[in-house]
Design a protein around this motif. Structure first.
Motif, PDB file in Angstrom:
ATOM      1  N   THR A   1     -18.425   9.572   4.268  1.00 35.80           N
ATOM      2  CA  THR A   1     -17.852   8.336   4.773  1.00 35.80           C
ATOM      3  C   THR A   1     -17.777   7.389   3.591  1.00 35.80           C
ATOM      4  OG1 THR A   1     -18.847   8.702   6.926  1.00 35.80           O
ATOM      5  CG2 THR A   1     -18.119   6.451   6.420  1.00 35.80           C
ATOM      6  N   VAL A   2     -16.585   7.012   3.216  1.00 35.88           N
ATOM      7  CA  VAL A   2     -16.374   6.220   2.006  1.00 35.88           C
ATOM      8  C   VAL A   2     -16.021   4.788   2.399  1.00 35.88           C
ATOM      9  CG1 VAL A   2     -15.027   6.005  -0.113  1.00 35.88           C
ATOM     10  CG2 VAL A   2     -15.594   8.279   0.776  1.00 35.88           C
ATOM     11  N   ARG A   3     -16.872   3.877   2.012  1.00 38.70           N
ATOM     12  CA  ARG A   3     -16.604   2.462   2.226  1.00 38.70           C
ATOM     13  C   ARG A   3     -15.636   1.978   1.148  1.00 38.70           C
ATOM     14  NH1 ARG A   3     -20.989  -0.925   1.336  1.00 38.70           N
ATOM     15  NH2 ARG A   3     -21.497   0.472  -0.363  1.00 38.70           N
ATOM     16  N   THR A   4     -14.957   0.877   1.423  1.00 32.55           N
ATOM     17  CA  THR A   4     -14.005   0.304   0.468  1.00 32.55           C
ATOM     18  C   THR A   4     -14.685   0.013  -0.860  1.00 32.55           C
ATOM     19  OG1 THR A   4     -12.679  -0.619   2.251  1.00 32.55           O
ATOM     20  CG2 THR A   4     -12.413  -1.609   0.067  1.00 32.55           C
ATOM     21  N   ALA A   5     -15.885  -0.556  -0.817  1.00 34.30           N
ATOM     22  CA  ALA A   5     -16.606  -0.883  -2.059  1.00 34.30           C
ATOM     23  C   ALA A   5     -16.906   0.377  -2.872  1.00 34.30           C
ATOM     24  CB  ALA A   5     -17.898  -1.633  -1.747  1.00 34.30           C
TER      25      ALA A   5
ATOM     26  N   ARG B   1      -9.551   5.011  -0.034  1.00 32.58           N
ATOM     27  CA  ARG B   1     -10.759   5.523   0.632  1.00 32.58           C
ATOM     28  C   ARG B   1     -10.547   6.974   1.070  1.00 32.58           C
ATOM     29  NH1 ARG B   1     -10.261   0.982   3.497  1.00 32.58           N
ATOM     30  NH2 ARG B   1      -9.938   2.137   5.433  1.00 32.58           N
ATOM     31  N   GLU B   2      -9.385   7.237   1.640  1.00 30.32           N
ATOM     32  CA  GLU B   2      -9.079   8.595   2.105  1.00 30.32           C
ATOM     33  C   GLU B   2      -9.006   9.577   0.937  1.00 30.32           C
ATOM     34  OE1 GLU B   2      -5.475   8.099   4.331  1.00 30.32           O
ATOM     35  OE2 GLU B   2      -6.472   6.822   5.823  1.00 30.32           O
ATOM     36  N   ALA B   3      -8.423   9.150  -0.175  1.00 29.09           N
ATOM     37  CA  ALA B   3      -8.314  10.017  -1.352  1.00 29.09           C
ATOM     38  C   ALA B   3      -9.691  10.322  -1.936  1.00 29.09           C
ATOM     39  CB  ALA B   3      -7.416   9.377  -2.406  1.00 29.09           C
ATOM     40  N   VAL B   4     -10.562   9.335  -1.989  1.00 30.13           N
ATOM     41  CA  VAL B   4     -11.922   9.561  -2.489  1.00 30.13           C
ATOM     42  C   VAL B   4     -12.661  10.511  -1.552  1.00 30.13           C
ATOM     43  CG1 VAL B   4     -14.175   8.483  -2.943  1.00 30.13           C
ATOM     44  CG2 VAL B   4     -12.073   7.406  -3.790  1.00 30.13           C
ATOM     45  N   ALA B   5     -12.574  10.278  -0.253  1.00 32.55           N
ATOM     46  CA  ALA B   5     -13.237  11.164   0.709  1.00 32.55           C
ATOM     47  C   ALA B   5     -12.713  12.594   0.583  1.00 32.55           C
ATOM     48  CB  ALA B   5     -13.035  10.640   2.129  1.00 32.55           C
ATOM     49  N   ALA B   6     -11.403  12.754   0.445  1.00 34.07           N
ATOM     50  CA  ALA B   6     -10.815  14.088   0.306  1.00 34.07           C
ATOM     51  C   ALA B   6     -11.254  14.747  -0.996  1.00 34.07           C
ATOM     52  CB  ALA B   6      -9.290  14.006   0.364  1.00 34.07           C
ATOM     53  N   ALA B   7     -11.320  13.983  -2.066  1.00 27.88           N
ATOM     54  CA  ALA B   7     -11.730  14.538  -3.354  1.00 27.88           C
ATOM     55  C   ALA B   7     -13.181  15.003  -3.325  1.00 27.88           C
ATOM     56  CB  ALA B   7     -11.533  13.504  -4.459  1.00 27.88           C
ATOM     57  N   LEU B   8     -14.022  14.294  -2.600  1.00 26.36           N
ATOM     58  CA  LEU B   8     -15.441  14.658  -2.544  1.00 26.36           C
ATOM     59  C   LEU B   8     -15.742  15.713  -1.481  1.00 26.36           C
ATOM     60  CD1 LEU B   8     -17.116  11.161  -3.015  1.00 26.36           C
ATOM     61  CD2 LEU B   8     -16.671  12.938  -4.738  1.00 26.36           C
TER      62      LEU B   8
ATOM     63  N   GLN C   1       6.041  16.997 -10.039  1.00 26.00           N
ATOM     64  CA  GLN C   1       6.350  15.943  -9.072  1.00 26.00           C
ATOM     65  C   GLN C   1       5.569  14.667  -9.406  1.00 26.00           C
ATOM     66  OE1 GLN C   1       8.706  16.456  -6.688  1.00 26.00           O
ATOM     67  NE2 GLN C   1       8.934  18.410  -7.756  1.00 26.00           N
ATOM     68  N   PRO C   2       6.216  13.512  -9.309  1.00 21.55           N
ATOM     69  CA  PRO C   2       5.495  12.257  -9.564  1.00 21.55           C
ATOM     70  C   PRO C   2       4.423  12.015  -8.492  1.00 21.55           C
ATOM     71  CG  PRO C   2       7.755  11.810  -8.879  1.00 21.55           C
ATOM     72  CD  PRO C   2       7.614  13.296  -8.975  1.00 21.55           C
ATOM     73  N   VAL C   3       3.303  11.470  -8.921  1.00 24.25           N
ATOM     74  CA  VAL C   3       2.192  11.174  -8.026  1.00 24.25           C
ATOM     75  C   VAL C   3       1.806   9.710  -8.228  1.00 24.25           C
ATOM     76  CG1 VAL C   3      -0.223  11.716  -7.487  1.00 24.25           C
ATOM     77  CG2 VAL C   3       1.306  13.525  -8.253  1.00 24.25           C
ATOM     78  N   PRO C   4       1.817   8.917  -7.144  1.00 23.10           N
ATOM     79  CA  PRO C   4       1.375   7.531  -7.275  1.00 23.10           C
ATOM     80  C   PRO C   4      -0.146   7.437  -7.138  1.00 23.10           C
ATOM     81  CG  PRO C   4       2.137   7.909  -5.045  1.00 23.10           C
ATOM     82  CD  PRO C   4       2.350   9.204  -5.810  1.00 23.10           C
ATOM     83  N   ALA C   5      -0.720   6.374  -7.645  1.00 25.06           N
ATOM     84  CA  ALA C   5      -2.141   6.115  -7.432  1.00 25.06           C
ATOM     85  C   ALA C   5      -2.304   5.494  -6.044  1.00 25.06           C
ATOM     86  CB  ALA C   5      -2.675   5.175  -8.504  1.00 25.06           C
ATOM     87  N   PRO C   6      -3.273   5.946  -5.267  1.00 21.90           N
ATOM     88  CA  PRO C   6      -3.455   5.385  -3.936  1.00 21.90           C
ATOM     89  C   PRO C   6      -4.091   3.997  -3.987  1.00 21.90           C
ATOM     90  CG  PRO C   6      -5.175   6.977  -4.377  1.00 21.90           C
ATOM     91  CD  PRO C   6      -4.225   7.015  -5.548  1.00 21.90           C
ATOM     92  N   SER C   7      -3.884   3.238  -2.930  1.00 20.52           N
ATOM     93  CA  SER C   7      -4.522   1.930  -2.819  1.00 20.52           C
ATOM     94  C   SER C   7      -4.860   1.686  -1.356  1.00 20.52           C
ATOM     95  CB  SER C   7      -3.602   0.830  -3.352  1.00 20.52           C
ATOM     96  OG  SER C   7      -2.402   0.783  -2.607  1.00 20.52           O
ATOM     97  N   GLY C   8      -5.666   0.664  -1.106  1.00 22.83           N
ATOM     98  CA  GLY C   8      -6.040   0.310   0.262  1.00 22.83           C
ATOM     99  C   GLY C   8      -6.755   1.441   0.970  1.00 22.83           C
TER     100      GLY C   8
ATOM    101  N   LEU D   1      -6.665  10.168  -7.861  1.00 15.32           N
ATOM    102  CA  LEU D   1      -6.666   8.714  -7.986  1.00 15.32           C
ATOM    103  C   LEU D   1      -5.797   8.170  -9.110  1.00 15.32           C
ATOM    104  CD1 LEU D   1     -10.433   7.866  -7.326  1.00 15.32           C
ATOM    105  CD2 LEU D   1      -8.568   8.168  -5.687  1.00 15.32           C
ATOM    106  N   THR D   2      -5.265   9.031  -9.968  1.00 17.32           N
ATOM    107  CA  THR D   2      -4.458   8.525 -11.077  1.00 17.32           C
ATOM    108  C   THR D   2      -2.985   8.881 -10.881  1.00 17.32           C
ATOM    109  OG1 THR D   2      -4.890  10.492 -12.432  1.00 17.32           O
ATOM    110  CG2 THR D   2      -6.355   8.618 -12.733  1.00 17.32           C
TER     111      THR D   2
END
Length: 188
Positions: free
Chosen positions: A55-59, A40-47, A29-36, A21-22
């Motif tokens: 299932t990760v809701r936007t909130a 959600r996909e990055a949080v789900a993948a990390a967990l 290699q440069p890594v951007p922070a995800p958005s939108g 997420l950071t």
């Protein structure tokens, strides 16, 4: 050092979340922070590191992403042996996430200390659990087990669970990059 399974799980989640997420560098290699939707996909993948789909809701993704800069700051303070700063940041996270202790039963009949947020939703629960996991690591004087990769152009974080506590890299890839660079420098 082996943390108990719950603490190790939340610290592993913390590293995956910080690293996904950071913005920064990963293995040069440069890594951007995800958005939108990518957030959600990055949080789900990390967990998903433990094989449990989430299932990760936007909130929830926003709640978790909101604490990650402070979680990263704890890892950075730990890697610079700034114990007081790491503790202050962790205390702020504990307060901010509303982490509250609870004894939860395991299938074998034993009980383990877990921390929950002000609600049982995924975002507040993980945010509070991560804050508590950091507090537990710092509270048992294992601050040196939290680190930031020392490879050039990499700022990914890790938890050192090795016996001797000498880990310096986020991955074998970064360790190999440093070894290869050192070897090339010696050959010149």
């Amino acid at each position: 050092m082996r943390f108990d399974s719950h603490i190790e799980r939340v610290l592993t989640a913390a590293t995956h979340l910080v690293n996904r997420l950071t913005a920064g560098f990963d293995g040069g290699q440069p890594v951007p922070a995800p958005s939108g939707a990518a957030l959600r996909e990055a949080v789900a993948a990390a967990l998903a590191f433990d094989g449990r789909p989430h299932t990760v809701r936007t909130a929830d993704a926003r709640t978790i992403a909101g604490v990650i800069p402070d979680v990263r700051a704890v890892f950075e303070a730990a890697s610079h042996e700034e114990t007081a700063r790491a503790a202050d940041l962790t205390n702020t996270l504990l307060h901010r996430t509303g982490a509250r202790p609870r004894l939860n039963p395991d299938p074998d009949g034993s009980w383990h200390l877990h921390f929950h947020g002000p609600s049982d939703e995924l975002g507040p629960g993980w945010a509070a659990g991560i804050a508590a996991g950091l507090a537990m690591a710092l509270g048992v004087d294992e601050i040196g087990r939290l680190g930031v990769c020392s490879a050039d152009r990499c700022d990914r974080v890790y938890v050192d669970t090795s016996r001797n506590g000498t880990r310096r890299f986020c991955s074998t890839r970064c360790q190999n990059r440093v070894k290869a660079a050192t070897h090339r420098a010696r050959q010149k």
